[in-house]
Scaffold this motif. Structure first.
Motif, PDB file in Angstrom:
ATOM      1  N   SER A 400      28.615  10.693  76.943  1.00  0.00           N
ATOM      2  CA  SER A 400      29.032  10.969  78.315  1.00  0.00           C
ATOM      3  C   SER A 400      30.529  11.215  78.350  1.00  0.00           C
ATOM      4  N   SER A 431      34.668  19.028  84.904  1.00  0.00           N
ATOM      5  CA  SER A 431      33.388  19.221  84.233  1.00  0.00           C
ATOM      6  C   SER A 431      32.962  17.920  83.583  1.00  0.00           C
ATOM      7  N   GLN A 433      29.742  16.026  81.141  1.00  0.00           N
ATOM      8  CA  GLN A 433      28.525  16.141  80.340  1.00  0.00           C
ATOM      9  C   GLN A 433      27.948  14.756  80.144  1.00  0.00           C
ATOM     10  N   TYR A 502      20.442  15.453  78.369  1.00  0.00           N
ATOM     11  CA  TYR A 502      21.679  15.239  79.112  1.00  0.00           C
ATOM     12  C   TYR A 502      21.865  16.281  80.214  1.00  0.00           C
ATOM     13  N   SER A 503      22.719  15.946  81.111  1.00  0.00           N
ATOM     14  CA  SER A 503      23.073  16.870  82.182  1.00  0.00           C
ATOM     15  C   SER A 503      24.481  17.382  81.936  1.00  0.00           C
ATOM     16  N   ASN A 504      24.825  18.454  82.566  1.00  0.00           N
ATOM     17  CA  ASN A 504      26.240  18.809  82.649  1.00  0.00           C
ATOM     18  C   ASN A 504      26.499  19.445  84.011  1.00  0.00           C
TER      19      ASN A 504
END
Lengths: 1116, 475
Positions: A400, A431, A433, A502-504
């Motif tokens: 993260s 941004s 992640q 994961y997200s971003n």
């Protein structure tokens, strides 16, 4: 008309009234402690509006009359007065907590003497906000301002809930309005409703966190409605007014460089304490009681792993609980790591013991760095400042990270004596992640760690299994005997989850304005300003192949903009003992939001490619939203002053809003304030300053966009048939504006040579005709309907106290206390409705507004109680298999179980200065309030927590069955159970009406006088969700936290010598270092899911993070 | 300076003008009017999804009818439906989604001057039949429910925000009247085409559906309603389902989101929540039922079901699990089937009502239709029927019809539960953890108590226990 020195600082528009002036006075203002020049000090000729401001080098120049007295005031310093005796006057200022005799910034950047203001304003200096930084700068205000309640959700870069003076809107926005250099900026929370109610998703933060603390000059908090009438409806929640740093005229350039690094570690006192006595499973029903001659009580799976024809013992790995067989190092069994051919443990048995490393070892060290550089300069006619800041942080969750780059420019130019143009421009790119998943979701590791877990797992073995293979080798694989033994059942390997699912997200944002000031004559100014705040954001979420959930990809794009055009005339004139100061202005605001969200359908064709085109089936129609809001406002303000002690303000505003029906879309709202500086009328030595203030204000408010007419939702076609459905929220074409009425009384005093100061406020605010989507009986055909209904009242007291026990040249000790006690009461709802559901969360719990109660009560299944208040228990049935028996809680009616609002909250800051050293420590505390924990609700049932194991009062394992002798034969049963005390035993008798009769109840013993035990032998135990009561899982949210600690050393200028360095500060900082006291054992009581109106619910709560760092600031 | 002052004054004036702001508030992404067919189609999907669902938050009747029990989390098997607000969710789904969409569709059809009168009448009749069907589902679950004041125009009449509860028997009477009216109207093509997800635009097929639905309501109320015989005889004479080709069923698609909801719960979720209960295992094993291997998989070496004790924890791997056929995403969901209608006719004939055919014939048709539906061969079906424990026996007709209809209603939880309540056969087990028998009805959700308090408290004569019986459940 005389020439004026136009030292312009954007949000500090000072007003000049030049009469016949005799002489020019210049001088330098410096810090008494460090000797450094102090910029931006207000230099004012006493008794006039004639003023100037010091430049970056602390220099000022002002034309004054004979024998003038100059008043020097600046944020954080005690005011000084000096009589002009020549052409120069140098002064040195000492730091002070005296914040009364100052200039404060109010609506439209209008700066006013604080003493003339009839409402509560509290300021926080930029240094206070940036001293100990958080990814979300709003968190840094916690405990520092009375009346402001800040709650942090706990994930990296997560949102902060900022509520001033309580929740005043039942379903609308309750967040404070953020205004930066006059630009109202979006503080949207775009988290999905699933995320906010704990059903999973990511907390993407709130938009105001884009503000860079390094650029903040000062923060003014305007708390009440009277303070904010000029900003319109949105300001009724209070305004956080931020003034950024500006350039100033000087020789050469001012350069400052700041750099800091912070490390964060998880706080174990906010996490689960695991039991380490029992293994995987839910209870005794997997295999035969005896496998290959070993008594397993049915808690292990029977399977011939090695194919030798003899049944082996295996963990029921497909289950996600720790109610299994008691650990025994002499027992060999097969576990999750025996299942995977990729591992060296494949096909190997191992000892039946607790995992060597529990989930506390999952949390990593978070590292945050912050680097900034700012350059400013200026000449007689122009100033500028540019700055760049890079902020990076990693969370305690693996993979993260978040970074943010802020670039800002501000500048001003005097085009003539009368005309000044200025501009500010900010570009922000953020941004992230691998945001940490929240709530009840496989993407939140805490869902498993806190609720559904096998304490037999070695977390570090999960890590090495993922790292060695890149695959989802989960502790929760279906296991031996299943159709697909190695596939994950409920939970992924948490490392696979972190690195693969994961997200971003990113957000690109521009905020800026262009402003023109024109001095029409010596008492009238015109200001025209156009400002814009716009951003585009993208969020992408992934689900990899091989996980529990269907592989997939979701993306959301959103563009948001707000433009404001403000035209304001300002008049400023004195008539003998009277002064007049007023504005006439207009505001044209336009908001536009456009978003689209789309996802793959039914899986991904090619693993690892996260694109909508890679969808297995045709993607469902994307969800599109677009709306606009337009408000045209006209406002006027008149402030009348008599001598230096009596001030009356009147304001009025009329808004016309696009969101209301044309017939009802124009609404007017006034306010009146009074300030009496009674110290001017007294001659008491001890009283340095005293002011009484009072105000009354009304604020109108419009509706949410698109609430007037129904529109159909188009669905994904069924084959060739298109689908449409009626909305579940019924529109209302007859809405009228909301109205909020508030009154406030305040007392500000400075005593004993400014050693003691306090600011007390009492406020009372009532909002009525609230526009809300009220929950209605679904038998009407709608689930919600927009209505004008509901009255909510908030009343409270705020106190801010400043003490300076010691003040000398070398040593100073300041104490600052902030205290807030708010009482909210929902007065009425729609058509006599008994409740307004704010959210239904899991566990049968709803967060509600109920008439007669505070806003945000936790509602759910209560304990049935006897007349003395003891929870009632009754005989539990014994079911087949020997489980059950003993007593269980009697579930009562659904009832109010708690309240999200604290009884009071506050902060206590001690700061010390010794020569060049300063140190401070902030305690932040909350008393009262409560939250529901889905974590214990489920986690007690699954046997994860320490409390579900161990021995009972009789020395027997509580997990033993209470009665069944069959289990005693084998030495691991009998006389178990949790001894229940403080409960009332009901024998099951009923009265003539068939109602329960408690008249024979006995406390702590049954009818025979025997002690009471509750069954803890398997997951359907007396405490967990299955047999337990929701009320049992509502916890007190009180806490005392050591929120901030800072130690700073300013290197003396004589040591810096000829290095060219003008200033060097080194600081050690700590944040959230300890929770000194809290009532709940397993989490941070502050932990939540998201900012917004839905609070008081913990589901998969993150542990809190202790941060320690070092910071260096350099000035050239 | 003067210019600037003038300009500023002008700007202030402009801002004060009420330009037409209201156009900003229009929704550019969602229509205010849609073709009525889109709403009928959506309501059909929502209704069918509800009936086919085994989602524990929405429909627990496959558990209540003891076809299945739960493996690990046994709360719903033990009749705990309040914790998950299953009753509230049922209201939300059926009233605010299904009935509301149909109500809006009716309004749009009535307002559509472009439709041929017969097409317009057909479409109204179909929307009405789907509403009737939905209301009868609600009545069978709860008994009294809001009906005459439900789905009203609240802006025109604010009192309709809290609809009163109507007596269940009265609702049934009114529903029958609506069915007969619709039946009288239907003819030819209904003009819905592909929006008619059940019969593809065939109004005559809907006519048979109407007759079958009237028969169903009449037989259901046979013990309490003196007009039931007349209604049943009229309906049977008007032409009910004569083969499985007449079934009112939804054919689901193979890909999400419009798969059979069973697939979502059993396959896509990856969960292993359900297995056969010992109730169905005991009965099917005793009858050597050839459907065992279709209804379930993981049978023991003798081909017998391994059922979990109802309401108790059962390991998934060591018990029989919902069968592969049940896991197919395209599995059709039935609103009404020929098998069901045959059992209704058997009941009517057994009561001596004038329907063509004997009770035994209809009973056999019901069993055979179910066998065929699940792919059992005619030979195997005949063997099964020939057993003395299965063959029709008028002296134990309630047991025969009860058991066989209950078996035939597999994966139709609501109807299987209705069957048990109607015939009191087959015998149900006591739920192990709750130690209580099957509830006789579902009580109302907590939302009604907070939002529609006065009316819900008056419903059912003031009693909302789930041990109370619905109006037709008297014998």
């Amino acid at each position: 008309m005389k020439r004026r020195a136009n030292l312009f600082a954007l949000a500090i528009a000072t007003f000049f009234s030049f009469s016949a002036l005799a002489q020019n006075v210049t001088g330098v203002v410096s810090d008494a402690a460090s000797g450094e020049p102090v910029p931006s000090v207000s230099v004012k000729e006493k008794g006039t509006n004639n003023a100037a401001i010091t430049n970056f080098d602390g220099k000022y120049s002002i034309k004054v009359g004979d024998n003038a007295v100059l008043v020097f005031s600046s944020m954080g310093y005690a005011s000084e007065e000096g009589t002009v005796t020549g052409n120069t006057l140098d002064v040195s200022l000492t730091t002070s907590s005296n914040k009364l005799d100052e200039v404060v910034i109010t609506a439209f950047g209008i700066s006013r003497d604080k003493k003339s203001i009839g409402y509560a304003v509290q300021e926080v200096g930029g240094a206070e906000v940036s001293k100990v930084k958080d990814a979300n700068f709003m968190s840094s205000l916690s405990g520092k301002v009375a009346g402001v309640n800040i709650r942090q959700s706990g994930t990296m870069g997560g949102s902060a809930n900022v509520v001033i003076r309580g929740y005043s809107s039942l379903t609308g926005n309750n967040q404070a309005l953020f205004v930066v250099d006059g630009i109202p900026i979006s503080n949207a929370i775009t988290n999905t409703s699933d995320q906010q109610t704990g059903r999973g998703g990511y907390d993407y933060g709130n938009a105001a966190m884009d503000i860079n603390p390094e650029d903040i000059d000062k923060v003014s908090v305007l708390k009440g409605a009277a303070a904010t009438a000029l900003y319109g409806s949105r300001a009724s929640n209070g305004v956080i007014l931020i003034t950024t740093k500006k350039g100033s005229a000087k020789k050469g350039l001012g350069i400052s460089i700041g750099s800091g690094i912070t490390v964060g570690t998880f706080n174990p006192s906010t996490f689960v304490r695991y039991q380490n006595e029992y293994g995987q499973g839910y209870g005794p029903y997997y295999g035969p009681d005896t496998i290959n001659g070993v008594w397993t009580e049915g808690k292990m799976t029977e399977y011939d792993v090695d194919g030798d024809g003899v049944m082996d013992i295996a963990d029921p790995t497909g289950d996600d609980a720790s109610y299994g067989m008691r650990f025994d190092p002499n027992l060999q069994k097969y576990g999750w790591n025996s299942l995977f051919p990729e591992l060296s443990t494949y096909g190997q048995s191992q000892a039946h013991v607790a995992g060597a490393n529990d989930p506390t070892t999952f949390w990593e060290t978070a590292v945050t760095t912050n680097n900034s550089v700012a350059v400013d300069g200026g000449s007689e006619n122009s100033t500028f400042r540019v700055s760049a800041t890079q902020f990076r942080t990693s969370g305690i969750s693996p993979n993260s990270s978040l970074k943010r780059n802020n670039f800002s420019f501000s500048g001003s130019q005097n085009l003539s004596d009368r005309l000044t143009v200025s501009t500010t421009a900010n570009y922000i790119n953020q941004s992230a992640q691998g945001r940490m998943g929240t709530g009840y979701s496989n993407k939140n590791p805490n869902q498993s760690f806190r609720q559904w877990y096998n304490v037999g797992v070695d977390m570090q073995e999960q890590k090495s299994a993922y790292e060695a293979t890149g695959k989802n080798l989960s502790w929760n694989a279906y296991g031996y005997g299943a159709a697909n033994p190695t596939a994950p059942h409920y939970f992924d390997n948490p490392y696979f989850m972190s690195y693969e699912n994961y997200s971003n997200d990113s957000r690109d944002r521009i905020m800026g304005n262009i402003m023109t000031n024109y001095k029409i004559n010596d008492w009238l100014d015109f200001m025209g300003r156009a400002s814009v705040d716009t951003y585009s954001a993208i969020e992408e979420e992934r689900q990899a192949f091989g996980g529990v959930d269907v592989p997939g990809y979701v993306r959301r794009n959103r563009t948001v903009s707000e433009t404001n055009i403000d035209l304001v005339l300002t008049a400023n004139k004195n008539f003998g003992d009277f002064s007049f100061n007023g504005n006439l202005g207009s505001n044209v605001r336009r908001n536009a939001v456009s978003s689209i969200s789309a996802g793959t359908n039914g899986g991904l064709v090619v693993p690892g490619v996260y694109a909508l085109s890679n969808s297995t089936n045709a993607p469902a129609a994307p969800s599109e939203n677009a709306y606009q809001v337009g408000v045209n406002g006209l406002f006027a303000r008149a402030s009348l002053g008599y001598k230096d002690y009596l001030y009356v303000d009147l304001t009025g505003r009329n808004d016309v809003s696009s969101t209301l029906p044309t017939a009802n879309n124009s609404f007017f709202y006034p306010s009146a304030t009074l300030a009496l500086v009674f110290s001017e009328l007294l001659d008491v030595d001890a009283i340095d300053f005293g002011k009484f203030r009072a105000n009354y204000a009304m604020v109108g408010a419009d509706a949410p966009a698109q609430a007037l007419a129904n529109a159909y939702n188009m669905g994904t076609p069924f084959g060739s048939a298109n689908l449409a459905s009626a909305p579940n929220t019924d529109a209302n074409s007859g809405l009228i504006p909301e109205s909020t009425v508030s009154t406030e009384l305040g007392l500000e005093m400075m005593l004993f040579d400014n050693r003691v100061g306090f600011d007390l406020s009492y406020y009372d605010q009532t909002s009525s005709n609230q526009i809300m989507p009220a929950r209605v009986s679904s038998t009407t055909g709608s689930i919600f309907k927009y209505v004008n209904a509901g009255v909510i009242n908030n009343a409270g007291i705020e106190a801010s106290i400043n003490l300076t026990p010691v003040r000398s040249k070398d040593f100073e000790w300041n104490i600052n206390v902030n205290y807030t006690r708010n009482r909210s009461q929902v007065v009425s709802l729609f058509e006599g409705a008994e409740n307004l559901q704010l959210a239904g969360v899991q566990g049968g719990i709803t967060i509600e507004a109920r008439p007669g109660q505070a806003y945000g009560v936790i509602y759910g299944t209560s304990h049935e109680r006897d007349a003395e208040g003891h929870p009632i228990v009754y005989d539990n049935v014994t079911y087949s298999g020997g489980r059950g028996g003993g007593v269980r809680y009697l579930r009562g009616e659904k009832d109010v179980l708690g309240d999200i609002n604290p009884d009071w909250y506050g902060g206590l800051n001690n700061s010390f200065r010794y020569k060049n050293w300063t140190a401070s420590a902030l305690l932040d505390m909350q008393w009262g309030g409560s939250f529901f924990s889905l974590d214990t609700y489920y986690g007690y049932a699954t046997g994860v927590y320490d409390l579900t194991a161990g021995n009972n009062a009789d020395g027997n394992p509580i997990r033993n069955s209470i009665y069944d002798p069959a289990y005693q034969v084998h030495g691991n049963g009998g006389a178990g159970g949790l001894k229940m005390t403080g409960v009332s035993y009901w024998d099951g008798s009923v009265d003539a009406n068939g109602d329960n009769d408690y008249s024979n109840n006995t406390v702590d013993v049954d009818a025979n006088g025997d002690a009471l035990y509750g069954d803890m032998s398997f997951y359907s135990n007396v405490l967990g969700y299955s047999r337990g009561v929701g009320e049992y899982h509502v916890w007190d949210a009180s806490y005392i936290k050591l929120r901030e600690v800072a130690l700073q050393y300013s290197v003396p200028s004589n040591l810096l010598g000829q290095t060219g360095i003008k200033g060097l500060d080194i600081s050690l900082v700590g944040r959230n270092l300890a929770i000194l006291w809290k009532a709940n054992p397993y989490s941070d009581p502050e932990a939540g899911l998201s900012a917004g109106n839905i609070q008081g619910n913990q589901s998969g709560a993150y542990p809190s993070v202790r941060e320690v760092g070092v910071k260096v600031n350099l000035k050239f | 300076m003067k210019k600037l002052f003038t300009a500023a004054s002008a700007a202030l004036l402009i801002a004060s003008c009420t330009s037409d702001l209201s156009s900003l508030n229009e929704n550019s992404k969602a229509p205010v009017q849609v073709p009525a067919g889109t709403l009928i189609a959506n309501a059909t999907v929502d209704l069918s999804d509800y009936l086919a669902s085994v989602n524990v938050n929405l429909n627990n009747f496959t558990l209540w009818s003891q076809h299945w029990t739960q493996t690990t989390y046994t709360d719903e098997s033990n009749y705990d439906y309040n914790q998950r607000d299953v009753n509230g969710n049922t209201f939300d789904e059926l009233y605010a989604n299904v009935l509301r969409d149909l109500q809006d569709a009716k309004g749009l059809i009535e307002a559509d001057d472009g439709l041929l009168p017969q097409v317009q009448a057909n479409q109204l009749a179909i929307a009405d039949l789907l509403q009737v069907y939905t209301y009868h589902v609600l009545v069978d679950i709860h008994n009294d429910v809001p009906y005459s004041e439900a789905l009203g125009d609240v802006e025109a009449d604010p009192t309709l925000i809290t609809p009163k509860y109507d007596a269940a028997s009265g609702i049934y009477t009114n529903l029958v009247a609506r069915i007969l009216a619709a039946h009288g109207t239907l003819a030819g093509d209904n003009g819905l085409g592909s929006f008619d997800l059940i019969y593809g635009g065939d109004a005559n097929a809907w006519k048979k559906f109407a007759a079958s639905l009237a028969l169903k309501l009449a037989v259901r109320a046979a013990d309490v309603d003196p007009t039931a015989q007349t209604v049943a005889e009229t309906a049977a004479g008007a032409g009910v389902f004569t083969s499985s080709a007449d079934n009112a069923s939804m054919s689901y698609t193979s890909s999400p989101p419009h798969t059979n909801p069973l697939w979502e719960s059993l396959v896509q979720s990856g969960r292993t929540d359900f297995c056969a209960s010992n109730t169905i295992a005991g009965i099917m094993n005793g009858l050597v039922d050839p459907r065992r291997g279709v209804y379930f998989r993981n049978l023991d070496s003798l081909g017998d079901l391994m059922g979990g004790v109802y309401g108790q924890n059962s390991a998934y791997n060591t018990h029989s699990q919902p069968g592969d056929a049940v896991e197919a995403p395209t599995l059709a969901a039935h609103l009404m089937s020929y098998s069901e209608v045959s059992f209704l006719l058997a009941d009517a004939a057994q009561r001596g009502w004038n329907v063509v055919g004997t009770a035994g014939e209809h009973y056999a048709n019901g069993v055979n239709a179910s066998m065929a539906q699940w792919g059992v061969s005619g030979t195997d079906a005949a063997t099964y029927l020939a057993q003395t424990t299965v063959a029709y026996d008028a002296s134990v007709w309630k047991e025969r019809i009860g058991v066989q209809k209950w078996l035939a209603m597999y994966m139709r939880g609501n109807e299987a539960y209705n069957t048990v309540r109607t015939y009191d056969y087959p015998a149900m087990n006591i739920a192990d953890v709750a130690q209580r028998p099957v509830p006789n009805r579902m009580s109302y959700g907590v939302d009604e108590y907070s939002l529609n308090t006065t009316n819900v408290e008056a419903a059912n004569g003031g009693s909302d226990d789930d041990t109370d019986k619905v109006f037709w459940d008297v014998n």
